[in-house]
Design a protein around this motif. Structure first.
Motif, PDB file in Angstrom:
ATOM      1  N   THR A   5      76.924 -17.903  54.012  1.00  0.00           N
ATOM      2  CA  THR A   5      76.075 -18.623  53.057  1.00  0.00           C
ATOM      3  C   THR A   5      76.029 -20.100  53.413  1.00  0.00           C
ATOM      4  N   THR A   6      74.806 -20.644  53.549  1.00  0.00           N
ATOM      5  CA  THR A   6      74.617 -22.030  53.955  1.00  0.00           C
ATOM      6  C   THR A   6      73.759 -22.758  52.926  1.00  0.00           C
ATOM      7  N   PRO A   7      74.263 -23.867  52.359  1.00  0.00           N
ATOM      8  CA  PRO A   7      73.466 -24.609  51.366  1.00  0.00           C
ATOM      9  C   PRO A   7      72.296 -25.345  52.013  1.00  0.00           C
ATOM     10  N   ILE A   8      71.237 -25.498  51.257  1.00  0.00           N
ATOM     11  CA  ILE A   8      70.085 -26.266  51.720  1.00  0.00           C
ATOM     12  C   ILE A   8      70.110 -27.624  51.041  1.00  0.00           C
ATOM     13  N   ARG A   9      70.305 -28.657  51.858  1.00  0.00           N
ATOM     14  CA  ARG A   9      70.375 -30.030  51.336  1.00  0.00           C
ATOM     15  C   ARG A   9      69.216 -30.895  51.829  1.00  0.00           C
ATOM     16  N   ARG A  10      68.636 -30.487  52.961  1.00  0.00           N
ATOM     17  CA  ARG A  10      67.572 -31.305  53.568  1.00  0.00           C
ATOM     18  C   ARG A  10      66.532 -30.362  54.152  1.00  0.00           C
ATOM     19  N   ALA A  11      65.274 -30.615  53.832  1.00  0.00           N
ATOM     20  CA  ALA A  11      64.203 -29.723  54.260  1.00  0.00           C
ATOM     21  C   ALA A  11      63.073 -30.505  54.908  1.00  0.00           C
ATOM     22  N   LEU A  12      62.479 -29.904  55.933  1.00  0.00           N
ATOM     23  CA  LEU A  12      61.290 -30.473  56.570  1.00  0.00           C
ATOM     24  C   LEU A  12      60.115 -29.548  56.268  1.00  0.00           C
ATOM     25  N   LEU A  13      59.107 -30.093  55.592  1.00  0.00           N
ATOM     26  CA  LEU A  13      57.921 -29.335  55.210  1.00  0.00           C
ATOM     27  C   LEU A  13      56.715 -29.926  55.921  1.00  0.00           C
ATOM     28  N   SER A  14      56.064 -29.130  56.786  1.00  0.00           N
ATOM     29  CA  SER A  14      54.897 -29.598  57.528  1.00  0.00           C
ATOM     30  C   SER A  14      53.953 -28.417  57.716  1.00  0.00           C
ATOM     31  N   VAL A  15      52.923 -28.350  56.872  1.00  0.00           N
ATOM     32  CA  VAL A  15      52.089 -27.154  56.834  1.00  0.00           C
ATOM     33  C   VAL A  15      50.611 -27.504  56.940  1.00  0.00           C
ATOM     34  N   SER A  16      49.851 -26.597  57.546  1.00  0.00           N
ATOM     35  CA  SER A  16      48.386 -26.702  57.549  1.00  0.00           C
ATOM     36  C   SER A  16      47.814 -26.103  56.275  1.00  0.00           C
ATOM     37  N   ASP A  17      48.328 -24.932  55.897  1.00  0.00           N
ATOM     38  CA  ASP A  17      47.919 -24.276  54.647  1.00  0.00           C
ATOM     39  C   ASP A  17      48.773 -24.844  53.518  1.00  0.00           C
ATOM     40  N   LYS A  18      48.157 -25.608  52.642  1.00  0.00           N
ATOM     41  CA  LYS A  18      48.903 -26.304  51.581  1.00  0.00           C
ATOM     42  C   LYS A  18      49.129 -25.426  50.344  1.00  0.00           C
TER      43      LYS A  18
ATOM     44  N   GLU B 165      76.949 -39.790  66.505  1.00  0.00           N
ATOM     45  CA  GLU B 165      76.722 -40.895  67.435  1.00  0.00           C
ATOM     46  C   GLU B 165      75.275 -41.373  67.405  1.00  0.00           C
ATOM     47  N   HIS B 166      74.336 -40.430  67.281  1.00  0.00           N
ATOM     48  CA  HIS B 166      72.916 -40.774  67.365  1.00  0.00           C
ATOM     49  C   HIS B 166      72.227 -40.810  65.998  1.00  0.00           C
ATOM     50  N   GLY B 167      72.986 -40.663  64.946  1.00  0.00           N
ATOM     51  CA  GLY B 167      72.416 -40.748  63.606  1.00  0.00           C
ATOM     52  C   GLY B 167      71.450 -39.636  63.273  1.00  0.00           C
ATOM     53  N   ILE B 168      71.731 -38.441  63.796  1.00  0.00           N
ATOM     54  CA  ILE B 168      70.857 -37.291  63.562  1.00  0.00           C
ATOM     55  C   ILE B 168      71.324 -36.559  62.310  1.00  0.00           C
ATOM     56  N   GLY B 169      70.422 -36.407  61.361  1.00  0.00           N
ATOM     57  CA  GLY B 169      70.747 -35.675  60.151  1.00  0.00           C
ATOM     58  C   GLY B 169      70.383 -34.209  60.272  1.00  0.00           C
ATOM     59  N   ALA B 170      71.213 -33.343  59.718  1.00  0.00           N
ATOM     60  CA  ALA B 170      70.956 -31.898  59.769  1.00  0.00           C
ATOM     61  C   ALA B 170      69.722 -31.559  58.933  1.00  0.00           C
ATOM     62  N   ILE B 171      68.921 -30.630  59.435  1.00  0.00           N
ATOM     63  CA  ILE B 171      67.781 -30.071  58.693  1.00  0.00           C
ATOM     64  C   ILE B 171      68.122 -28.618  58.399  1.00  0.00           C
ATOM     65  N   ASP B 172      68.259 -28.297  57.128  1.00  0.00           N
ATOM     66  CA  ASP B 172      68.735 -26.972  56.734  1.00  0.00           C
ATOM     67  C   ASP B 172      67.600 -25.990  56.458  1.00  0.00           C
ATOM     68  N   LEU B 173      66.409 -26.511  56.204  1.00  0.00           N
ATOM     69  CA  LEU B 173      65.258 -25.662  55.881  1.00  0.00           C
ATOM     70  C   LEU B 173      64.026 -26.214  56.594  1.00  0.00           C
ATOM     71  N   LEU B 174      63.346 -25.348  57.333  1.00  0.00           N
ATOM     72  CA  LEU B 174      62.080 -25.714  57.961  1.00  0.00           C
ATOM     73  C   LEU B 174      60.973 -24.862  57.346  1.00  0.00           C
ATOM     74  N   VAL B 175      59.944 -25.505  56.845  1.00  0.00           N
ATOM     75  CA  VAL B 175      58.776 -24.803  56.313  1.00  0.00           C
ATOM     76  C   VAL B 175      57.565 -25.278  57.113  1.00  0.00           C
TER      77      VAL B 175
END
Length: 529
Positions: free
Chosen positions: A4-17, A94-104
């Motif tokens: 089980t993995t919590p979702i804390r950060r999501a990236l949403l980028s869609v053509s169909d809104k 080191e590079h300041g990369i934040g985890a993305i837990d959900l991609l839509v």
């Protein structure tokens, strides 16, 4: 493996809104940070939601008309990083990369752009690059990342998060990853297929095809076979795009037979008038055209009433009340038509198990399409048989030319024979089939079986002679010998339509002349296996 993995950060980028704002709001209410791009970010902000632009995360603006925006380590590092790998975590820090837990992500509408007939450059601009790259990255890392590519999965995602306190399970993520890879594969297949078509390449070195699940079927041709129904995204009217107005779910055999019936019904254009086709086991057992749809149904039914029981009926005109009453007089599995009036719907409603499919139009029988058939270790791929002949294409090869009535029946019978399994023989008279011989290993057997069926129906109908008397006959391929043609003559046929091209054409033509038959060659055959 992490479960089980919590979702804390999501990236949403869609053509169909569709559903985007509702999803964003539900995620925000759970405290999920929202990242987005372009139009998706604007839609979320307009709804009052806090959104962080990807350009802010990457430190680079969207550029080159949006072609470059997410292809960056700050995005792909957040998707691909293994959360249980110390080296990956150190690199993120080191590079300041934040985890993305959900991609839509849903992709640029390439298929829709092609379907509406856009020009070449517009189609190319609708080939998504960043979307598939992110989808593949997130799906690969499904141990930690949830990947959504279909709008219809939004509710499932929210239900999963509600059931697991804002987290998702590995099983759920794995299922979505499977769907994600199928989507990118289908997308690439669409692009490749379009390019092959634009190049006129009939046999590209690599060929791909894809489908979307339309229905999980109870079983296949037989109960021990698993099966499912997939659509290919085509807008062609037919069984795959029809709306089911009533009745039980379609079975594998229902779908196969209904497709066969409707494709034949589509051969009859508005100029042909109302037409009806009845199919059993993928072969037409009756077809007719008449002044009314009901009269066409009756004539088709009278070709082979025994086989019509439990069959599939296809119509080329909207179903009306009179025809509906006739059809419900016997057990029928499926009716498919371009429409139905309210009275017809009320009549059918009394037959709860009768399946009614409405297509909102007829398909163009001459339109280009493809057929795929699997064989052991591979696929056969061919163009759909959209061959057509008119009266001007026919060559009269006998001393006697067909009469006007015979010519009309010959062209009718030829249309039907195209949709009968080989070896195919079709007797027709007055715009209706009166005998059909299908799928025999020898053509003469098809001639005799069709004639025998006509004799049986004459007895059933109380006719003094079978309707093959004075009929015409169509053969999907040439007569290799005169025996089949003579069997048709013995059944009462007076005119013949066939492709020609046999080494014994002269022998067959001589036999036709001696029997007083008129015969025309089409120069085109219609094998159907």
């Amino acid at each position: 493996m992490t479960s089980t993995t919590p979702i804390r950060r999501a990236l949403l980028s869609v053509s169909d809104k569709t559903g985007l704002v509702e999803l964003g709001r539900a995620l925000a209410e759970r405290g999920v940070e929202l990242l987005s791009t372009g139009g998706s970010a604007r839609a979320l902000r307009d709804a009052g939601l806090a959104v962080r632009d990807v350009a802010e995360v990457t430190g680079f603006p969207e550029m080159m008309d949006g072609r470059v925006k997410t292809l960056h380590p700050m995005v792909h590092g957040g998707l691909l990083a293994l959360r249980d790998d110390a080296g990956h975590l150190d690199a993120m820090k080191e590079h300041g990369i934040g985890a993305i837990d959900l991609l839509v992500v849903n992709l640029y509408p390439f298929e829709e752009t092609v379907a509406r007939g856009a020009d070449y450059d517009t189609c190319v601009e609708n080939i998504d690059i960043g979307g598939p790259a992110m989808i593949r990255a997130a799906a690969k890392n499904h141990r930690f990342v949830t990947t959504i590519v279909d709008v219809e999965d939004y509710d499932a995602l929210l239900a999963e998060m509600a059931a697991h306190d804002g987290a998702t399970t590995l099983e759920f993520r794995q299922g979505l990853a499977m769907t994600a890879y199928a989507r990118t594969a289908a997308y690439d297949a669409a692009v490749s297929g379009w390019m092959a078509g634009r190049r006129g390449d009939a046999a590209p070195r690599r060929r791909a095809a894809a489908g979307t699940l339309a229905q999980q079927l109870r079983y296949g041709e037989n109960p021990h076979q698993r099966a499912a129904f997939y659509t290919d995204g085509s807008a062609r009217p037919g069984v795959a795009t029809a709306r089911q107005a009533q009745g039980k779910d379609l079975s594998y055999n229902n779908i196969n037979d209904t497709d066969a019936a409707f494709e034949l019904a589509c051969e009859f254009t508005p100029e042909d008038g109302p037409a009806c086709v009845i199919v059993k086991h993928a072969n037409p057992c009756g077809a007719a055209r008449a002044d009314t749809l009901c009269a066409a149904y009756r004539a088709a039914y009278d070709c082979d009433r025994t086989s019509a029981f439990g069959g599939i009926v296809a119509l080329n005109r909207p179903l009306d009340a009179e025809t509906a009453e006739e059809i419900t007089g016997i057990f029928t599995e499926v009716v498919i038509a371009p429409g139905a009036d309210e009275q017809a719907l009320s009549i059918f409603a009394k037959k709860k198990n009768l399946r009614l499919l409405l297509t909102d139009g007829m398909a163009d029988p001459r339109a280009a399409a493809r057929l795929i058939r699997q064989v052991s270790g591979g696929y056969l791929w061919q163009d759909k048989d959209n061959g057509h002949v008119g009266q001007g294409d026919l060559k009269v090869v006998t001393r006697r030319a067909p009469s006007e009535r015979e010519m009309a029946d010959l062209l009718f019978a030829w249309k039907v024979a195209k949709h009968v399994k080989s070896n195919a023989i079709v007797y027709a008279r007055d715009g209706a089939t009166v005998g059909v011989g299908a799928g025999q290993m020898s053509r003469v057997d098809s001639c005799r079986i069709a004639a025998r069926k006509a004799r049986d129906m004459a007895e059933t109908l109380g006719l003094p002679a079978p309707l093959t008397e004075g009929s015409v006959v169509a053969s999907d391929a040439f007569f290799p010998f005169a025996d089949g043609l003579l069997a048709a003559a013995e059944a009462g046929a007076r005119a013949v339509i066939q492709p020609g091209g046999s080494m014994r054409d002269d022998e067959v033509i001589k036999a036709a002349d001696e029997a007083g038959l008129a015969m025309v060659f089409t120069g085109m055959r219609h094998f159907r296996h």
